[in-house]
Design a protein around this motif. Structure first.
Motif, PDB file in Angstrom:
ATOM      1  N   ASP A  17       0.822  -1.220   0.000  1.00 17.29           N
ATOM      2  CA  ASP A  17       0.000   0.000   0.000  1.00 17.29           C
ATOM      3  C   ASP A  17       0.856   1.271   0.000  1.00 17.29           C
ATOM      4  OD1 ASP A  17      -2.479   1.246  -0.077  1.00 17.29           O
ATOM      5  OD2 ASP A  17      -2.597   1.459   2.092  1.00 17.29           O
ATOM      6  N   LEU A  18       1.853   1.316  -0.865  1.00 19.94           N
ATOM      7  CA  LEU A  18       2.780   2.453  -0.919  1.00 19.94           C
ATOM      8  C   LEU A  18       2.080   3.698  -1.458  1.00 19.94           C
ATOM      9  CD1 LEU A  18       5.727   3.446  -0.593  1.00 19.94           C
ATOM     10  CD2 LEU A  18       6.105   2.725  -2.969  1.00 19.94           C
ATOM     11  N   LYS A  19       2.273   4.813  -0.762  1.00 22.04           N
ATOM     12  CA  LYS A  19       1.711   6.098  -1.188  1.00 22.04           C
ATOM     13  C   LYS A  19       2.803   7.167  -1.142  1.00 22.04           C
ATOM     14  CE  LYS A  19      -3.055   5.434   0.524  1.00 22.04           C
ATOM     15  NZ  LYS A  19      -2.957   4.193   1.297  1.00 22.04           N
ATOM     16  N   LYS A  20       2.784   8.049  -2.120  1.00 24.47           N
ATOM     17  CA  LYS A  20       3.649   9.215  -2.113  1.00 24.47           C
ATOM     18  C   LYS A  20       2.893  10.395  -2.691  1.00 24.47           C
ATOM     19  CE  LYS A  20       7.001  12.026  -1.723  1.00 24.47           C
ATOM     20  NZ  LYS A  20       7.304  12.591  -0.390  1.00 24.47           N
ATOM     21  N   GLY A  41      -1.259   3.881  -3.295  1.00 24.79           N
ATOM     22  CA  GLY A  41      -1.686   2.560  -2.860  1.00 24.79           C
ATOM     23  C   GLY A  41      -1.197   1.432  -3.746  1.00 24.79           C
ATOM     24  N   VAL A  42       0.115   1.378  -3.992  1.00 23.73           N
ATOM     25  CA  VAL A  42       0.706   0.347  -4.847  1.00 23.73           C
ATOM     26  C   VAL A  42       1.250  -0.789  -3.987  1.00 23.73           C
ATOM     27  CG1 VAL A  42       2.643  -0.159  -6.393  1.00 23.73           C
ATOM     28  CG2 VAL A  42       1.249   1.881  -6.763  1.00 23.73           C
ATOM     29  N   CYS A  60       3.402   8.275 -14.601  1.00 27.17           N
ATOM     30  CA  CYS A  60       2.468   7.388 -13.901  1.00 27.17           C
ATOM     31  C   CYS A  60       2.942   7.033 -12.488  1.00 27.17           C
ATOM     32  CB  CYS A  60       2.223   6.117 -14.705  1.00 27.17           C
ATOM     33  SG  CYS A  60       3.625   4.987 -14.757  1.00 27.17           S
ATOM     34  N   GLY A  61       4.196   7.373 -12.148  1.00 26.42           N
ATOM     35  CA  GLY A  61       4.681   7.123 -10.786  1.00 26.42           C
ATOM     36  C   GLY A  61       5.716   6.026 -10.667  1.00 26.42           C
ATOM     37  N   LEU A 238      -1.420   6.288 -13.664  1.00 28.94           N
ATOM     38  CA  LEU A 238      -1.796   7.408 -12.807  1.00 28.94           C
ATOM     39  C   LEU A 238      -1.681   7.062 -11.318  1.00 28.94           C
ATOM     40  CD1 LEU A 238      -2.664  10.271 -13.629  1.00 28.94           C
ATOM     41  CD2 LEU A 238      -5.009   9.631 -13.109  1.00 28.94           C
ATOM     42  N   GLY A 239      -0.545   6.487 -10.936  1.00 29.79           N
ATOM     43  CA  GLY A 239      -0.273   6.216  -9.540  1.00 29.79           C
ATOM     44  C   GLY A 239      -0.803   4.911  -8.999  1.00 29.79           C
TER      45      GLY A 239
END
Length: 344
Positions: A17-20, A41-42, A60-61, A238-239
């Motif tokens: 659940d990685l967020k930046k 949220g990856v 896209c991140g 897109l993230g």
């Protein structure tokens, strides 16, 4: 939650659940007015000894994921486990020791090397920071790394401006390899190189992986390169992660409409054959104000009403194949369709 798939190899890296988010400031006091959700949220895992390809359009991140994993930039949320250790929980000497096993090859072979330092000092800088070897021993390590990447011993006395782009990228690889890491983030390592040089660098990375037992996170937007080097592939938009599967499965049977559009753009090396193109309309929405529901729905030719309002879960649709799309039916029992998080 991290994607856990049964395999004989253990997971070396687990991202949950990685967020930046990057702040957008305005006004005289520079207060935060909004957030750019670069990664939102990856989750994925990388098995020991494999190459995990991460693809998607520019912006896209992908690079943000790689740098957040290594803590080159601080994450907003989520967790990363490397070889069972909590990367974000490390401080001081513990973090320094962990970083010895996690290195990066940067995209730009020109700006990633200090123009004021000779190549030998650039490669030896990590050895000095981690207090590995002294004098002659450190010099021998530098010479060995230059040899491994196809450069000559006398190149250690030269400066970066004296080398071509491909040679500079080899120097970047030697610098990442000097500490004998387990894991390397390859951030589009061939995108700035000529096509003929790209193949040389890719083959070099493959050879080094076999020799040293390396694990790669390979970030790219060239699907042909990803198909050549990766074992499994994750597709971002897109993230968000929208699809994840083995290389063979993804290129044989892409399930997400975005992945299908990307695949249709791969050139066919035969002038008599033509691939049916899927042309996406409109522009990529801004991560500053992403659309509701599925982030791909404004450009998706198959979108229905639910896509506009409900964010699709990232779930398993077939064996070793994960997709975030309302329109893709699950090919496995519902009870086993939820991603399992590793216990740490």
């Amino acid at each position: 939650m991290a994607i856990k798939i049964e395999d004989s190899k253990k997971d070396l890296l687990v991202v949950q659940d990685l967020k930046k988010y990057f702040p957008v400031r305005s006004g005289l006091l520079q207060r935060v007015a909004a957030w750019v959700k670069a990664v939102d949220g990856v989750s994925f895992s990388i098995r020991e000894g494999e190459t995990f390809g991460l693809v998607g359009e520019s912006g896209c991140g992908k690079t943000t994921v790689g740098r957040s994993i290594l803590r080159l930039i601080p994450a907003t949320g989520g967790s990363v486990f490397f070889d069972g250790e909590d990367v974000y929980g490390k401080r001081g000497a513990d973090l320094k020791a962990l970083r010895r096993n996690m290195q990066i090859i940067f995209q730009d072979p020109y700006s990633s090397l200090d123009p004021r330092m000779p190549v030998g000092d650039i490669i030896a800088e990590g050895l000095q920071i981690h207090n590995i070897g002294h004098g002659k021993e450190r010099h021998e390590i530098v010479q060995a790394m230059l040899d491994k990447v196809g450069l000559n011993p006398y190149h250690a006395r030269r400066y970066p401006h004296e080398f071509s782009g491909g040679q500079r990228q080899r120097i970047g690889i030697a610098r990442a390899l000097a500490l004998r890491p387990k894991f390397i983030v390859c951030d589009e390592p061939v995108s700035a190189l000529d096509v003929s040089i790209q193949s040389q660098v890719l083959n070099l990375l493959n050879d080094l992986q076999r020799e040293f037992g390396l694990t790669y996170l390979f970030i790219a937007h060239n699907l042909s390169v990803v198909e050549h080097i990766s074992d499994r592939v994750g597709v971002m938009y897109l993230g968000k992660m929208v699809e994840l599967a083995s290389r063979e499965e993804l290129f044989r049977n892409p399930l997400h409409p975005y992945t299908q559009a990307l695949m249709s753009a791969i050139p066919v090396p035969n002038p008599r054959l033509k691939r049916q193109r899927i042309v996406l309309t409109g522009d990529v929405p801004s991560p500053l104000n992403p659309p509701s529901g599925c982030r791909f729905h404004p450009r998706c030719p198959l979108a229905v009403e639910i896509c506009k309002h409900v964010d699709p879960p990232f779930e398993q649709k077939a064996a070793d194949h994960w997709v975030a799309c309302h329109l893709v039916p699950s090919g496995i029992p519902k009870s086993s369709a939820q991603p399992a998080a590793l216990a740490h």
